[in-house]
Scaffold this motif. Structure first.
Motif, PDB file in Angstrom:
ATOM      1  N   PHE A 156      59.695  35.729  58.638  1.00 51.22           N
ATOM      2  CA  PHE A 156      59.573  34.657  57.837  1.00 51.22           C
ATOM      3  C   PHE A 156      58.656  34.259  57.040  1.00 51.22           C
ATOM      4  N   TYR A 157      57.452  34.950  57.251  1.00 49.57           N
ATOM      5  CA  TYR A 157      56.233  35.030  56.153  1.00 49.57           C
ATOM      6  C   TYR A 157      56.508  35.863  55.111  1.00 49.57           C
ATOM      7  N   GLY A 215      59.443  36.761  53.865  1.00 47.93           N
ATOM      8  CA  GLY A 215      60.662  36.086  52.736  1.00 47.93           C
ATOM      9  C   GLY A 215      59.929  34.904  52.048  1.00 47.93           C
ATOM     10  N   GLY A 216      59.149  34.303  52.729  1.00 48.04           N
ATOM     11  CA  GLY A 216      58.275  33.127  52.154  1.00 48.04           C
ATOM     12  C   GLY A 216      57.128  33.375  51.083  1.00 48.04           C
ATOM     13  N   SER A 217      56.734  34.577  51.201  1.00 52.21           N
ATOM     14  CA  SER A 217      55.570  34.803  50.282  1.00 52.21           C
ATOM     15  C   SER A 217      55.625  35.875  49.515  1.00 52.21           C
ATOM     16  N   ASN A 218      56.944  36.441  49.240  1.00 46.81           N
ATOM     17  CA  ASN A 218      57.198  37.450  48.023  1.00 46.81           C
ATOM     18  C   ASN A 218      56.509  38.769  48.691  1.00 46.81           C
ATOM     19  N   MET A 275      61.831  28.388  49.212  1.00 44.11           N
ATOM     20  CA  MET A 275      60.783  29.394  49.786  1.00 44.11           C
ATOM     21  C   MET A 275      59.747  28.930  50.203  1.00 44.11           C
ATOM     22  N   LEU A 278      60.203  28.059  53.900  1.00 53.58           N
ATOM     23  CA  LEU A 278      60.177  29.255  54.657  1.00 53.58           C
ATOM     24  C   LEU A 278      58.796  29.597  55.008  1.00 53.58           C
ATOM     25  N   PHE A 279      57.777  29.314  53.928  1.00 50.40           N
ATOM     26  CA  PHE A 279      56.572  29.693  54.003  1.00 50.40           C
ATOM     27  C   PHE A 279      55.764  28.923  55.331  1.00 50.40           C
ATOM     28  N   TYR A 286      49.006  29.472  49.004  1.00 46.93           N
ATOM     29  CA  TYR A 286      50.661  29.736  48.567  1.00 46.93           C
ATOM     30  C   TYR A 286      50.580  30.061  46.901  1.00 46.93           C
ATOM     31  N   ALA A 333      51.214  33.703  46.846  1.00 45.94           N
ATOM     32  CA  ALA A 333      52.704  34.002  47.054  1.00 45.94           C
ATOM     33  C   ALA A 333      53.514  33.901  45.825  1.00 45.94           C
ATOM     34  N   VAL A 334      53.230  32.769  45.157  1.00 50.37           N
ATOM     35  CA  VAL A 334      54.227  32.789  43.777  1.00 50.37           C
ATOM     36  C   VAL A 334      53.726  33.651  42.955  1.00 50.37           C
TER      37      VAL A 334
END
Lengths: 135, 148
Positions: A30-31, A33-36, B22, B25-26, B57, B60-61
Protein backbone atom coordinates in the motif's frame (compact mmCIF):
# COMPACT_ATOMS: atom_id res chain seq x y z
CA UNK A 1 1.08 16.90 23.47
CA UNK A 2 -1.87 15.06 24.87
CA UNK A 3 0.10 13.52 27.75
CA UNK A 4 2.02 16.75 28.29
CA UNK A 5 1.45 19.97 26.41
CA UNK A 6 4.33 21.59 24.53
CA UNK A 7 4.38 24.44 27.06
CA UNK A 8 4.90 21.95 29.92
CA UNK A 9 7.86 20.04 28.42
CA UNK A 10 11.18 20.27 30.24
CA UNK A 11 14.71 19.58 29.01
CA UNK A 12 15.76 15.99 29.69
CA UNK A 13 12.18 14.71 29.93
CA UNK A 14 11.52 11.38 28.19
CA UNK A 15 8.28 10.89 26.29
CA UNK A 16 7.03 7.47 25.24
CA UNK A 17 5.54 8.03 21.78
CA UNK A 18 4.25 4.46 21.58
CA UNK A 19 4.76 1.97 18.78
CA UNK A 20 3.69 1.10 15.23
CA UNK A 21 3.40 -2.32 13.67
CA UNK A 22 3.93 -5.21 13.35
CA UNK A 23 4.82 -4.20 9.78
CA UNK A 24 3.18 -6.41 7.15
CA UNK A 25 3.81 -7.05 3.46
CA UNK A 26 0.44 -5.47 2.69
CA UNK A 27 1.52 -2.23 4.38
CA UNK A 28 4.64 -2.07 2.19
CA UNK A 29 2.55 -2.68 -0.93
CA UNK A 30 0.00 0.00 0.00
CA UNK A 31 2.83 2.37 0.88
CA UNK A 32 4.53 1.78 -2.49
CA UNK A 33 1.28 2.72 -4.23
CA UNK A 34 0.58 5.69 -1.99
CA UNK A 35 4.07 7.16 -2.02
CA UNK A 36 5.28 6.90 -5.63
CA UNK A 37 8.13 4.68 -4.43
CA UNK A 38 7.92 1.71 -6.79
CA UNK A 39 11.30 0.22 -5.85
CA UNK A 40 10.76 -3.52 -6.28
CA UNK A 41 12.94 -4.82 -3.43
CA UNK A 42 10.30 -3.54 -0.99
CA UNK A 43 7.29 -5.26 -2.55
CA UNK A 44 8.40 -8.23 -4.63
CA UNK A 45 10.23 -11.07 -2.85
CA UNK A 46 11.57 -12.42 -6.17
CA UNK A 47 13.12 -9.04 -6.98
CA UNK A 48 14.50 -8.79 -3.44
CA UNK A 49 16.14 -12.23 -3.68
CA UNK A 50 17.55 -11.44 -7.10
CA UNK A 51 19.17 -8.35 -5.57
CA UNK A 52 20.75 -10.50 -2.86
CA UNK A 53 18.30 -9.93 0.01
CA UNK A 54 16.54 -12.72 1.92
CA UNK A 55 13.21 -10.94 1.84
CA UNK A 56 11.59 -7.62 1.03
CA UNK A 57 12.49 -4.91 3.54
CA UNK A 58 10.80 -1.75 4.72
CA UNK A 59 11.05 1.50 2.76
CA UNK A 60 13.03 3.91 4.96
CA UNK A 61 10.40 6.56 4.27
CA UNK A 62 7.65 4.19 5.44
CA UNK A 63 9.39 3.91 8.82
CA UNK A 64 9.67 7.69 8.86
CA UNK A 65 5.96 8.04 8.03
CA UNK A 66 5.13 5.74 10.97
CA UNK A 67 7.32 7.85 13.25
CA UNK A 68 5.62 10.98 11.94
CA UNK A 69 2.25 9.43 12.81
CA UNK A 70 3.35 8.73 16.38
CA UNK A 71 4.42 12.38 16.74
CA UNK A 72 1.39 14.06 15.18
CA UNK A 73 -0.95 11.71 17.10
CA UNK A 74 0.34 13.37 20.30
CA UNK A 75 -0.17 16.95 19.13
CA UNK A 76 -3.34 19.01 19.49
CA UNK A 77 -2.84 20.11 15.88
CA UNK A 78 -0.34 18.55 13.42
CA UNK A 79 0.87 22.01 12.38
CA UNK A 80 2.57 22.21 15.80
CA UNK A 81 5.19 20.05 14.11
CA UNK A 82 7.46 22.63 12.43
CA UNK A 83 10.36 20.45 11.30
CA UNK A 84 11.07 16.73 11.22
CA UNK A 85 14.19 14.88 10.16
CA UNK A 86 15.47 11.34 10.28
CA UNK A 87 18.61 9.43 9.44
CA UNK A 88 18.18 5.92 8.03
CA UNK A 89 20.36 3.93 10.44
CA UNK A 90 19.39 0.34 9.52
CA UNK A 91 16.83 -1.60 7.49
CA UNK A 92 13.53 -2.47 9.18
CA UNK A 93 11.92 -5.80 8.36
CA UNK A 94 8.55 -7.52 8.02
CA UNK A 95 7.16 -8.20 11.51
CA UNK A 96 9.05 -5.36 13.16
CA UNK A 97 7.20 -3.36 15.79
CA UNK A 98 8.88 0.04 15.92
CA UNK A 99 8.71 2.12 19.07
CA UNK A 100 9.97 5.57 19.88
CA UNK A 101 11.10 7.20 23.04
CA UNK A 102 11.69 10.89 22.58
CA UNK A 103 14.00 13.01 24.71
CA UNK A 104 13.32 16.71 25.11
CA UNK A 105 16.57 18.50 24.18
CA UNK A 106 15.27 22.08 24.28
CA UNK A 107 12.14 23.73 25.64
CA UNK A 108 11.17 27.32 26.33
CA UNK A 109 7.47 27.13 27.12
CA UNK A 110 6.44 27.91 23.53
CA UNK A 111 8.54 25.50 21.54
CA UNK A 112 10.52 22.31 22.05
CA UNK A 113 13.03 20.06 20.33
CA UNK A 114 12.79 16.28 20.54
CA UNK A 115 15.56 13.76 19.88
CA UNK A 116 14.01 10.61 18.43
CA UNK A 117 15.17 7.01 18.32
CA UNK A 118 12.95 4.53 16.48
CA UNK A 119 13.76 0.95 17.50
CA UNK A 120 12.41 -2.54 17.00
CA UNK A 121 11.52 -4.89 19.87
CA UNK A 122 15.13 -6.17 19.96
CA UNK A 123 16.28 -2.61 20.62
CA UNK A 124 17.94 -2.17 17.20
CA UNK A 125 17.83 1.43 16.07
CA UNK A 126 16.28 1.93 12.62
CA UNK A 127 15.87 5.70 12.49
CA UNK A 128 17.46 8.49 14.49
CA UNK A 129 15.80 11.83 14.19
CA UNK A 130 14.70 15.16 15.48
CA UNK A 131 11.43 17.03 15.66
CA UNK A 132 10.80 20.72 16.27
CA UNK A 133 7.50 21.61 17.93
CA UNK A 134 5.92 25.00 18.51
CA UNK A 135 2.59 26.29 19.78
CA UNK B 1 37.54 15.02 -6.84
CA UNK B 2 36.31 18.58 -6.87
CA UNK B 3 32.63 18.98 -6.18
CA UNK B 4 32.26 22.76 -6.37
CA UNK B 5 31.13 22.74 -10.00
CA UNK B 6 28.07 20.63 -9.13
CA UNK B 7 26.87 22.63 -6.16
CA UNK B 8 24.08 25.14 -6.68
CA UNK B 9 22.62 23.50 -9.76
CA UNK B 10 18.82 23.16 -9.77
CA UNK B 11 16.44 20.78 -11.51
CA UNK B 12 13.77 22.50 -13.64
CA UNK B 13 10.56 23.08 -11.62
CA UNK B 14 8.09 20.17 -11.42
CA UNK B 15 4.41 20.51 -10.62
CA UNK B 16 2.08 17.84 -9.23
CA UNK B 17 -1.42 17.69 -7.76
CA UNK B 18 -2.05 16.33 -4.25
CA UNK B 19 -4.42 13.52 -5.22
CA UNK B 20 -7.05 12.38 -2.72
CA UNK B 21 -7.04 8.71 -3.80
CA UNK B 22 -3.31 8.40 -3.49
CA UNK B 23 -3.33 10.21 -0.16
CA UNK B 24 -5.94 7.75 1.11
CA UNK B 25 -3.73 4.81 0.10
CA UNK B 26 -0.84 6.45 1.94
CA UNK B 27 -2.81 7.06 5.12
CA UNK B 28 -4.15 3.48 4.99
CA UNK B 29 -0.61 2.07 4.68
CA UNK B 30 0.66 4.21 7.56
CA UNK B 31 -2.37 3.48 9.76
CA UNK B 32 -3.28 7.14 10.14
CA UNK B 33 -6.50 7.75 12.07
CA UNK B 34 -5.77 11.43 12.79
CA UNK B 35 -8.83 13.33 11.59
CA UNK B 36 -6.71 16.15 10.17
CA UNK B 37 -5.45 13.63 7.59
CA UNK B 38 -8.45 11.33 7.19
CA UNK B 39 -11.75 13.10 7.90
CA UNK B 40 -12.69 15.40 5.04
CA UNK B 41 -16.10 16.32 6.48
CA UNK B 42 -14.65 17.25 9.89
CA UNK B 43 -11.90 19.36 8.27
CA UNK B 44 -14.53 21.21 6.20
CA UNK B 45 -16.54 21.81 9.38
CA UNK B 46 -13.40 23.47 10.79
CA UNK B 47 -13.20 25.80 7.82
CA UNK B 48 -10.48 24.00 5.88
CA UNK B 49 -10.82 22.94 2.23
CA UNK B 50 -10.46 19.27 3.23
CA UNK B 51 -7.91 16.87 4.67
CA UNK B 52 -4.31 17.99 5.01
CA UNK B 53 -1.28 15.85 4.25
CA UNK B 54 0.73 13.97 6.94
CA UNK B 55 4.26 14.92 7.95
CA UNK B 56 6.24 13.03 5.29
CA UNK B 57 3.76 13.23 2.42
CA UNK B 58 5.50 16.08 0.57
CA UNK B 59 8.28 13.61 -0.25
CA UNK B 60 5.74 11.20 -1.79
CA UNK B 61 4.21 13.90 -4.02
CA UNK B 62 7.67 15.09 -4.98
CA UNK B 63 8.78 11.56 -5.91
CA UNK B 64 5.97 11.33 -8.47
CA UNK B 65 7.46 14.12 -10.58
CA UNK B 66 11.05 14.27 -9.39
CA UNK B 67 12.82 10.89 -9.17
CA UNK B 68 15.13 10.50 -6.17
CA UNK B 69 18.44 10.70 -8.03
CA UNK B 70 17.55 13.32 -10.61
CA UNK B 71 19.26 16.19 -8.79
CA UNK B 72 22.48 14.18 -8.88
CA UNK B 73 22.16 13.11 -12.52
CA UNK B 74 21.38 16.70 -13.50
CA UNK B 75 24.58 17.83 -11.85
CA UNK B 76 26.53 15.29 -13.87
CA UNK B 77 27.20 12.81 -11.05
CA UNK B 78 27.66 9.26 -12.33
CA UNK B 79 25.24 7.15 -10.29
CA UNK B 80 25.65 3.42 -9.58
CA UNK B 81 22.20 2.42 -8.27
CA UNK B 82 23.58 -0.60 -6.40
CA UNK B 83 25.85 1.63 -4.33
CA UNK B 84 23.41 4.47 -3.74
CA UNK B 85 21.28 4.69 -0.59
CA UNK B 86 18.84 7.08 1.02
CA UNK B 87 20.66 8.45 4.07
CA UNK B 88 18.51 11.23 5.53
CA UNK B 89 15.30 13.14 4.99
CA UNK B 90 14.25 16.44 6.53
CA UNK B 91 11.07 18.45 6.33
CA UNK B 92 10.43 22.05 7.27
CA UNK B 93 6.75 23.05 7.37
CA UNK B 94 5.56 26.62 6.84
CA UNK B 95 2.00 26.26 5.60
CA UNK B 96 -0.65 23.54 5.56
CA UNK B 97 -0.92 21.45 2.41
CA UNK B 98 -4.36 20.09 1.52
CA UNK B 99 -5.66 17.39 -0.80
CA UNK B 100 -6.51 19.20 -4.03
CA UNK B 101 -3.55 21.58 -3.82
CA UNK B 102 -1.08 21.76 -6.66
CA UNK B 103 2.56 21.83 -5.59
CA UNK B 104 5.67 22.96 -7.41
CA UNK B 105 9.07 21.50 -6.48
CA UNK B 106 12.46 23.03 -7.25
CA UNK B 107 15.37 20.88 -6.12
CA UNK B 108 18.91 22.22 -5.82
CA UNK B 109 22.07 20.25 -5.15
CA UNK B 110 23.25 22.29 -2.16
CA UNK B 111 26.14 20.28 -0.71
CA UNK B 112 28.44 17.35 -1.33
CA UNK B 113 30.67 15.99 1.43
CA UNK B 114 32.64 12.86 2.21
CA UNK B 115 33.15 10.70 5.29
CA UNK B 116 35.36 7.73 6.17
CA UNK B 117 38.32 8.93 4.05
CA UNK B 118 36.19 9.26 0.94
CA UNK B 119 34.51 5.86 1.23
CA UNK B 120 31.13 7.58 1.52
CA UNK B 121 30.03 10.58 -0.52
CA UNK B 122 26.88 12.40 0.56
CA UNK B 123 24.78 14.47 -1.85
CA UNK B 124 22.33 16.95 -0.35
CA UNK B 125 19.24 17.93 -2.38
CA UNK B 126 17.16 20.78 -1.01
CA UNK B 127 13.71 21.19 -2.50
CA UNK B 128 11.64 24.35 -2.16
CA UNK B 129 7.90 23.62 -2.26
CA UNK B 130 5.26 26.17 -3.24
CA UNK B 131 1.51 25.79 -3.71
CA UNK B 132 -0.87 27.01 -6.42
CA UNK B 133 -1.07 30.44 -4.74
CA UNK B 134 2.70 30.82 -4.87
CA UNK B 135 2.96 30.39 -1.08
CA UNK B 136 6.11 28.85 0.35
CA UNK B 137 4.71 25.74 2.09
CA UNK B 138 8.02 24.24 3.19
CA UNK B 139 11.22 22.47 2.32
CA UNK B 140 12.26 18.89 1.75
CA UNK B 141 15.90 17.85 2.15
CA UNK B 142 17.02 14.50 0.81
CA UNK B 143 20.52 13.23 1.54
CA UNK B 144 21.76 10.40 -0.65
CA UNK B 145 24.93 8.46 0.08
CA UNK B 146 27.07 6.73 -2.52
CA UNK B 147 29.40 4.01 -1.25
CA UNK B 148 32.72 3.72 -3.10
Amino acid sequence: MSMSKIQDLTVGQMIDLGSAGPITRAMLAFYAGGSNDHTKVHIDIDAAREAGFEDVFVQGMFSMALLGRLITDRLDDPTQLRAFEARMVAKAHIGDVLACEARVTAADGRSAELALSFRNAAGEEKLRGQASLAI
Amino acid sequence: MSFEKFIGRSVDPRTAPVERGMLRLFTTAVGETNRYFTDDAWMKSQGYPGVMVPSTYLQAVKLGVLPALEFMLMAGVEVDIGKTFHAEERFIYRKKVFAGDTLTFVETLTDIYQKKNGELTFYVGDTAVTNQHGDDVGEVRCVTVVVK
